[in-house]
Design an enzyme around this catalytic site. Structure first.
Site, PDB file in Angstrom:
ATOM      1  NE  ARG A 112      -3.926  -2.113   2.163  1.00  0.00           N
ATOM      2  CZ  ARG A 112      -3.741  -3.161   2.973  1.00  0.00           C
ATOM      3  NH1 ARG A 112      -2.755  -3.159   3.836  1.00  0.00           N
ATOM      4  NH2 ARG A 112      -4.545  -4.187   2.910  1.00  0.00           N
ATOM      5  CE  LYS A 134      -1.686  14.059 -14.386  1.00  0.00           C
ATOM      6  NZ  LYS A 134      -1.982  14.636 -15.717  1.00  0.00           N
ATOM      7  CD  GLU A 176       5.296  16.897 -22.575  1.00  0.00           C
ATOM      8  OE1 GLU A 176       4.679  17.930 -22.228  1.00  0.00           O
ATOM      9  OE2 GLU A 176       4.720  15.807 -22.790  1.00  0.00           O
ATOM     10  CE  LYS A 215       4.075  17.499 -13.925  1.00  0.00           C
ATOM     11  NZ  LYS A 215       4.262  16.310 -14.742  1.00  0.00           N
ATOM     12  CD  GLU A 225      -4.969  16.628 -15.421  1.00  0.00           C
ATOM     13  OE1 GLU A 225      -3.785  16.299 -15.292  1.00  0.00           O
ATOM     14  OE2 GLU A 225      -5.688  16.275 -16.353  1.00  0.00           O
ATOM     15  NE  ARG A 229      -0.515  17.137 -12.640  1.00  0.00           N
ATOM     16  CZ  ARG A 229       0.123  16.254 -11.908  1.00  0.00           C
ATOM     17  NH1 ARG A 229      -0.216  16.103 -10.637  1.00  0.00           N
ATOM     18  NH2 ARG A 229       1.089  15.532 -12.402  1.00  0.00           N
ATOM     19  CG  ASN A 233      -2.950  17.348 -20.063  1.00  0.00           C
ATOM     20  OD1 ASN A 233      -2.121  16.497 -20.356  1.00  0.00           O
ATOM     21  ND2 ASN A 233      -3.622  17.327 -18.926  1.00  0.00           N
ATOM     22  CG  HIS A 236      -0.584  16.766 -23.779  1.00  0.00           C
ATOM     23  ND1 HIS A 236       0.200  17.883 -23.799  1.00  0.00           N
ATOM     24  CD2 HIS A 236       0.188  15.783 -23.231  1.00  0.00           C
ATOM     25  CE1 HIS A 236       1.398  17.600 -23.277  1.00  0.00           C
ATOM     26  NE2 HIS A 236       1.417  16.334 -22.928  1.00  0.00           N
ATOM     27  CG  HIS A 240      -2.666  12.290 -25.444  1.00  0.00           C
ATOM     28  ND1 HIS A 240      -3.009  12.713 -24.184  1.00  0.00           N
ATOM     29  CD2 HIS A 240      -1.409  11.790 -25.328  1.00  0.00           C
ATOM     30  CE1 HIS A 240      -2.005  12.487 -23.359  1.00  0.00           C
ATOM     31  NE2 HIS A 240      -1.028  11.927 -24.024  1.00  0.00           N
ATOM     32  CG  HIS A 251       4.209  12.015 -25.186  1.00  0.00           C
ATOM     33  ND1 HIS A 251       2.839  11.843 -25.240  1.00  0.00           N
ATOM     34  CD2 HIS A 251       4.430  13.000 -24.286  1.00  0.00           C
ATOM     35  CE1 HIS A 251       2.265  12.676 -24.397  1.00  0.00           C
ATOM     36  NE2 HIS A 251       3.206  13.397 -23.800  1.00  0.00           N
TER      37      HIS A 251
END
Ligand code: NAD
Ligand code: GLY
Length: 348
Positions: A112, A134, A176, A215, A225, A229, A233, A236, A240, A251
């Site tokens: 955990r 993330k 990025e 960031k 997010e 946040r 993106n 993106h 994406h 990417h």
């Protein structure tokens, strides 16, 4: 070397700059540790790994996005169990975003949650994926479908790793970085100033710190997010969607494609001043080169974008002016029509 403290649900301390890697060996010795890396990094940095990690139990993930999956995650967790890690143990993730994402998730799940130290070795992982907590694996063809928010206790971003990166991977990270330029006026100025020497390693080391700082500021305010946040993106939504369809570029390159198209829509719809939009698009071209011509088939993935709040309405992050951006929501049909108009402009 500089330090950034990111206080979110868990505290995360990011050490950035030449010499950061040297801080790791004492941490490895001070606790029961486990190393996750990938096959390329293991081959390139075998000597350094042996010197720093000694006979620490290790799992070497075959390199590549296709290994960021649930089966590999299971193998990593089994290896952690075989190494008899305890809840006080620590996983060190040494590699690019793939190792960081799957390693972060393994650390979040094992007993955990055990400590996680991220040691990003690609430009993309240093400016983006190693920071902010993330973690994920891909599933059923969907990127990052299964994951958790789980902050690394420590991140060590050392630019020495850039020296072995192929040009393609630098270009990926620059994708990025151009995104951050669309979000942050200071980063925009720096990137524009260095437009002709974006591959210079000392520039990359400096801009990495600026991107991580940006960031960290965002994640401090909105770890999960729910609002701000989403700005990370930028580019993106379309990027994406096209990535899902095309799967040929990196990417960061898809992010650049998305930046170009979404900036074009923002310009045409009057959200973004023409001069600023043109200069962002020029930056995109400086890194990416030719802009691919998108058609409707490339865009279906935009309907499943994680920023969307309503079925059939596509959300993307539009640049407005230096350091200012907005979330734009367009019905899917209108979004497609705008992208097609932008694509026509490329062909003219
Ligand atoms: P990657 O981890 O696949 O690394 C790219 C390639 O570079 C690999 O072949 C790797 O073996 C190699 N490599 C790594 N370090 C090297 C070095 N120093 N020298 C030479 N080669 C090296 O890909 P990436 O671009 O680092 O990361 C992409 C992943 O990151 C994707 O899975 C994406 O979803 C994820 N991501 C996550 C976040 C987040 O916030 N968690 C953000 C952006 C991207
Ligand atoms: N890469 C986007 C984020 O971390 O939120």
């Amino acid at each position: 070397m500089k330090e950034i403290v990111l206080n979110a649900s868990q505290k995360s301390v990011i050490t950035c700059g030449e010499g950061a890697f040297e801080k790791i060996a004492p941490l490895v010795k001070a606790q029961k540790s486990f190393l996750l890396t990938d096959s390329n990094v293991f081959e390139l940095y075998g000597g350094l790994i042996r010197q720093t990690f000694g006979n620490t139990p290790c799992y070497v993930l075959p390199a590549g996005e296709e290994n960021k999956n649930f089966a590999r995650l299971g193998e990593i967790l089994s290896a952690m169990g075989e190494a008899e890690l305890l809840r006080t143990s620590c996983l060190f993730a040494l590699g690019g975003g793939v190792v960081g994402d799957i390693g972060g998730l393994a650390a979040a799940l094992y007993m955990r949650g055990i400590k996680c130290v991220q040691i990003p070795t690609t430009l993309l992982a240093q400016v983006d994926s190693s920071v902010g907590g993330k973690t994920a694996v891909d599933m059923g063809g969907i990127k990052n479908l299964v994951g958790a928010f789980y902050q690394p206790e420590l991140v060590f971003a050392d630019p020495m790793f850039f020296k072995t990166l192929p040009v393609r991977e630098i270009k990926c990270g620059l994708g990025e970085i151009v995104k951050y330029a669309g979000l942050d006026a200071e980063i925009y100025r720096e990137v524009v100033k260095h437009k002709d020497n974006l591959y210079d390693l000392s520039f990359l080391a400096e801009i990495t710190y600026a991107c991580i700082s940006h960031k960290a500021n965002v994640v401090r305010k909105d770890e999960r997010e729910t609002g701000l946040r989403k700005s990370l993106n930028m580019g993106h939504t379309t990027g994406h969607a096209y990535e899902l369809y095309d799967k040929k570029m990196s990417h960061g390159e898809y992010v650049l494609v998305g930046m170009w198209y979404e900036t074009e829509i923002a310009k045409r719809k009057g959200f973004c001043k023409e001069e600023y939009a043109n200069s962002l698009q020029e930056l995109v071209r400086a890194v990416l080169g030719k802009i691919p011509v998108l058609d409707e088939a490339c865009l279906k993935g935009a309907l499943m974008d994680k920023k969307n709040e309503k079925a059939g309405v596509v959300t993307f992050v539009a640049p407005v002016s230096k350091g200012i951006f907005d979330l734009v929501k367009l019905p899917y049909e209108e979004y497609v029509a705008e992208i097609l108009k932008a694509a026509e402009a490329i062909q003219c």
